[in-house]
Structures are given as C-alpha cells and as structure tokens.
Design a protein around this motif. Structure first.
Motif, PDB file in Angstrom:
ATOM      1  N   ALA A 235       0.833  -1.199   0.000  1.00 33.96           N
ATOM      2  CA  ALA A 235       0.000   0.000   0.000  1.00 33.96           C
ATOM      3  C   ALA A 235       0.869   1.251   0.000  1.00 33.96           C
ATOM      4  CB  ALA A 235      -0.914  -0.011   1.223  1.00 33.96           C
ATOM      5  N   ASP A 236       0.281   2.364  -0.410  1.00 36.45           N
ATOM      6  CA  ASP A 236       0.989   3.634  -0.384  1.00 36.45           C
ATOM      7  C   ASP A 236       1.363   3.998   1.059  1.00 36.45           C
ATOM      8  OD1 ASP A 236       0.867   3.978  -3.124  1.00 36.45           O
ATOM      9  OD2 ASP A 236      -1.073   5.016  -3.045  1.00 36.45           O
ATOM     10  N   PRO A 237       2.401   4.817   1.247  1.00 37.71           N
ATOM     11  CA  PRO A 237       2.891   5.096   2.595  1.00 37.71           C
ATOM     12  C   PRO A 237       1.850   5.666   3.554  1.00 37.71           C
ATOM     13  CG  PRO A 237       4.481   5.827   0.960  1.00 37.71           C
ATOM     14  CD  PRO A 237       3.243   5.427   0.207  1.00 37.71           C
ATOM     15  N   ASP A 238       0.857   6.387   3.039  1.00 43.85           N
ATOM     16  CA  ASP A 238      -0.122   7.020   3.934  1.00 43.85           C
ATOM     17  C   ASP A 238      -1.332   6.132   4.190  1.00 43.85           C
ATOM     18  OD1 ASP A 238      -1.114   7.101   1.397  1.00 43.85           O
ATOM     19  OD2 ASP A 238      -1.686   9.220   1.418  1.00 43.85           O
ATOM     20  N   THR A 239      -1.227   4.828   3.876  1.00 41.05           N
ATOM     21  CA  THR A 239      -2.338   3.895   4.073  1.00 41.05           C
ATOM     22  C   THR A 239      -2.158   3.157   5.394  1.00 41.05           C
ATOM     23  OG1 THR A 239      -2.484   3.596   1.680  1.00 41.05           O
ATOM     24  CG2 THR A 239      -3.614   1.976   3.069  1.00 41.05           C
ATOM     25  N   ASP A 240      -3.211   3.144   6.211  1.00 39.55           N
ATOM     26  CA  ASP A 240      -3.109   2.519   7.530  1.00 39.55           C
ATOM     27  C   ASP A 240      -3.143   0.995   7.453  1.00 39.55           C
ATOM     28  OD1 ASP A 240      -2.975   4.981   8.815  1.00 39.55           O
ATOM     29  OD2 ASP A 240      -5.155   5.137   8.993  1.00 39.55           O
ATOM     30  N   ASP A 241      -3.987   0.452   6.602  1.00 41.08           N
ATOM     31  CA  ASP A 241      -4.170  -0.998   6.549  1.00 41.08           C
ATOM     32  C   ASP A 241      -3.558  -1.540   5.258  1.00 41.08           C
ATOM     33  OD1 ASP A 241      -5.363  -3.473   7.620  1.00 41.08           O
ATOM     34  OD2 ASP A 241      -6.605  -3.376   5.824  1.00 41.08           O
ATOM     35  N   ASP A 242      -2.799  -2.649   5.374  1.00 46.03           N
ATOM     36  CA  ASP A 242      -2.126  -3.191   4.187  1.00 46.03           C
ATOM     37  C   ASP A 242      -2.231  -4.717   4.165  1.00 46.03           C
ATOM     38  OD1 ASP A 242      -0.647  -3.689   1.976  1.00 46.03           O
ATOM     39  OD2 ASP A 242       1.173  -2.676   2.648  1.00 46.03           O
ATOM     40  N   PRO A 243      -3.317  -5.258   3.603  1.00 47.35           N
ATOM     41  CA  PRO A 243      -3.452  -6.713   3.524  1.00 47.35           C
ATOM     42  C   PRO A 243      -2.413  -7.365   2.630  1.00 47.35           C
ATOM     43  CG  PRO A 243      -5.192  -5.622   2.271  1.00 47.35           C
ATOM     44  CD  PRO A 243      -4.485  -4.556   3.037  1.00 47.35           C
ATOM     45  N   VAL A 244      -1.827  -6.600   1.685  1.00 46.93           N
ATOM     46  CA  VAL A 244      -0.773  -7.173   0.847  1.00 46.93           C
ATOM     47  C   VAL A 244       0.455  -7.456   1.694  1.00 46.93           C
ATOM     48  CG1 VAL A 244       0.749  -6.777  -1.109  1.00 46.93           C
ATOM     49  CG2 VAL A 244      -1.645  -6.071  -1.245  1.00 46.93           C
ATOM     50  N   ALA A 245       0.858  -6.519   2.528  1.00 47.94           N
ATOM     51  CA  ALA A 245       2.015  -6.735   3.395  1.00 47.94           C
ATOM     52  C   ALA A 245       1.789  -7.945   4.290  1.00 47.94           C
ATOM     53  CB  ALA A 245       2.289  -5.490   4.231  1.00 47.94           C
ATOM     54  N   ARG A 246       0.572  -8.145   4.752  1.00 47.84           N
ATOM     55  CA  ARG A 246       0.274  -9.289   5.623  1.00 47.84           C
ATOM     56  C   ARG A 246       0.130 -10.597   4.839  1.00 47.84           C
ATOM     57  NH1 ARG A 246      -3.317  -5.448   7.663  1.00 47.84           N
ATOM     58  NH2 ARG A 246      -5.082  -6.579   6.770  1.00 47.84           N
ATOM     59  N   GLY A 247       0.206 -10.527   3.527  1.00 42.00           N
ATOM     60  CA  GLY A 247       0.079 -11.735   2.726  1.00 42.00           C
ATOM     61  C   GLY A 247      -1.327 -12.266   2.634  1.00 42.00           C
ATOM     62  N   GLU A 248      -2.312 -11.413   2.865  1.00 46.17           N
ATOM     63  CA  GLU A 248      -3.700 -11.848   2.886  1.00 46.17           C
ATOM     64  C   GLU A 248      -4.409 -11.624   1.561  1.00 46.17           C
ATOM     65  OE1 GLU A 248      -4.235 -10.696   7.633  1.00 46.17           O
ATOM     66  OE2 GLU A 248      -5.401  -9.650   6.096  1.00 46.17           O
ATOM     67  N   GLN A 249      -3.846 -10.822   0.686  1.00 45.95           N
ATOM     68  CA  GLN A 249      -4.483 -10.523  -0.593  1.00 45.95           C
ATOM     69  C   GLN A 249      -3.873 -11.374  -1.685  1.00 45.95           C
ATOM     70  OE1 GLN A 249      -5.538  -6.417  -1.335  1.00 45.95           O
ATOM     71  NE2 GLN A 249      -4.766  -6.569  -3.429  1.00 45.95           N
TER      72      GLN A 249
END
Length: 276
Positions: A235-249
């Motif tokens: 996600a972009d730096p100003d995004t609070d939630d990032d399911p891609v980083a968590r490997g969920e997407q």
C-alpha cells in the motif's frame, strides 16, 4: 510506538529510505536477522545498493543517488555466499534455500523526502511484511495442519495461495503460501475446543489460488529460480491498513483453481495432493 533508534533502524541523519521488519505470519513475531533482502534487479546483474541487516532482525535501505519512488525487493531464506567485502551483498540460490519461509517479491512505494518524519513508522518508511511457512518450517509435531502439493496435469503449480475457512462461510482461519516445490504447510491456529470428543475430525473449506494460465517461461527462467514469483505492491505510505504486506491478498493475475472440504485431524499434519 518507539522511535527509529529504539527499533534498531539507523538514526534519521543517515537518511533511511526504507526499513523492513519481517514477521512470521504463523507465530506472529519478528523473524531473525538471517533472512535476506535484495533488489529484484540484482537477479539480472544490475548494480544496486545492499539492504543492510541488523542483529535486531531489522533490514534497512539507505537513501542513495537516483533512488526511485518505489523499489522492488526480494525476501528469502538463503543466498549465495556473501561478498568477501560486504556480507549483505548476496543473491538467491535455490540449492541453499532452507525453505523455512516462502520467498516474496514486493514493490514498496517510498514516501517523498519532503514527507519524511522523525519516526519511519509514522511516515511509511517502516514496513512489516509477513512471511509464511515453507516446507522447512519448524512446526511442532502436534500441529494440526495440511501439507499439500498442487498439480496442473503433470506440472507442479508454483507459488499458490491457500485459504482455510469455516464451512459455508468466508471466515478465514488460516492461510498458506506455496513455494516453488509446492510442499506448502497450512497450519491451523489454536482453535476453541469443539463440542464433543476432542479427537473428532475438523472440517474446513480449503480454497487454492494460483496463476491461470500458468506463466510462460522466459529467458530468465534459465538463471533465476524466482522468475515467476508474483510481484506484490504494498500500500501507499499514507495507508493505515495493508493486507498485501500481511500476505492476505491474492496476487494480481491469480484466480481460484479449486475448492474442497478437507477433514483435518487434531494434533496431526495430513498430506494431500490437488490436481487442477
């Protein structure tokens, strides 16, 4: 949240461009410093600065001349022998992969220098990608789970994603990332004791996702074992939630290959082959 010095990242005066804290998706804690992070372009022989490892388990990329607005990195469990003058200069070698965690390729947008704050966790320079168990993951003997391989005809399907959900719902209770050899471990979390005999089988709906059609080999396939590992954009730096980083997407270009109801045995890891 503590500042960069307390977290182990270089002080701000060293112009940190990106800090990575790699997490074990199964156990929920930071992975040690023996994992490697390199630029994706390094596999093509292009010169890029090393991503520095810290004894704390954090990885840091410092700003360098001409740094782009986003970087694509590889995270993996082993590499070639370190450079004699710089132990952080490595490359991926499948023969040396300990396979405790499945590799990932991540495109990470970087915040503009004007938007940087004193704490990299406030401005998006600090990121927490999750890594999922590989075939060599140190799972307890009493783990409840599934080791599976996915085939398309006689060919193995690499880098699949798997979700286990409560029957007839979309409530995900476990996820897995498949590796290049497709010996994926899907480990179930500690669940509330079921009503009845605690040794009764547990049923969950299991869905397998993968690329369809399979990616066609490129010249890079001859020299790069990770040529077809999907590239995922955080996600972009100003995004609070990032399911891609968590490997969920599920990565772009992936689709549902199959779904099945699997009977799990408490305290055992079963094996299963899937053919799509």
């Amino acid at each position: 949240m503590s500042g960069p010095a307390q977290r182990g990242f270089p002080p701000t005066r060293q112009r940190l461009a990106l800090g990575l804290e790699l997490f074990d998706a199964c156990r929920g804690w930071r992975v040690g410093p023996d994992l490697r992070v390199t630029f994706d372009e390094s596999a093509r022989g292009l010169d890029r600065p090393p991503v520095r490892r810290h004894n704390s388990g954090l990885h840091a990329l410092l700003t360098y001349p001409g740094i782009p607005a986003e970087v694509t990195l590889r995270v993996f469990d082993a590499g070639r022998a370190p450079h004699p003058r710089d132990p952080d200069v490595v490359g991926y070698d499948a023969r040396l992969d300990r396979r405790r965690f499945v590799p990932r390729r991540l495109t990470v947008p970087l915040p503009a220098e004007a938007d940087r704050a004193a704490d990299p966790w406030d401005d998006g320079r600090g990121r927490r990608p999750f890594l999922y168990p590989g075939a060599g993951y140190d799972a307890p003997d009493t783990a409840t789970g599934l080791r599976g391989r996915v085939f398309r005809g006689a060919a193995r399907v690499r880098w699949v994603r798997v979700e286990a959900t409560l029957p007839d719902t979309d409530v995900v209770i476990a996820r897995a990332h498949g590796g290049d050899r497709v010996a994926l471990p899907l480990l179930l979390p500690n669940l509330p004791a079921p009503v009845g005999d605690p040794t009764d089988p547990l049923e969950f709906d299991v869905t397998v996702y993968g690329p369809d059609p399979a990616p066609a080999p490129t010249p890079a396939a001859l020299t790069d074992p990770l040529w077809d590992l999907p590239v995922e954009r955080l996600a972009d730096p100003d995004t609070d939630d990032d399911p891609v980083a968590r490997g969920e997407q599920v990565p772009a270009g992936y689709t549902e290959l199959l779904g099945d109801t699997i009977v799990f045995e408490p305290g055992r890891t079963i094996t299963r082959e899937f053919n799509v």
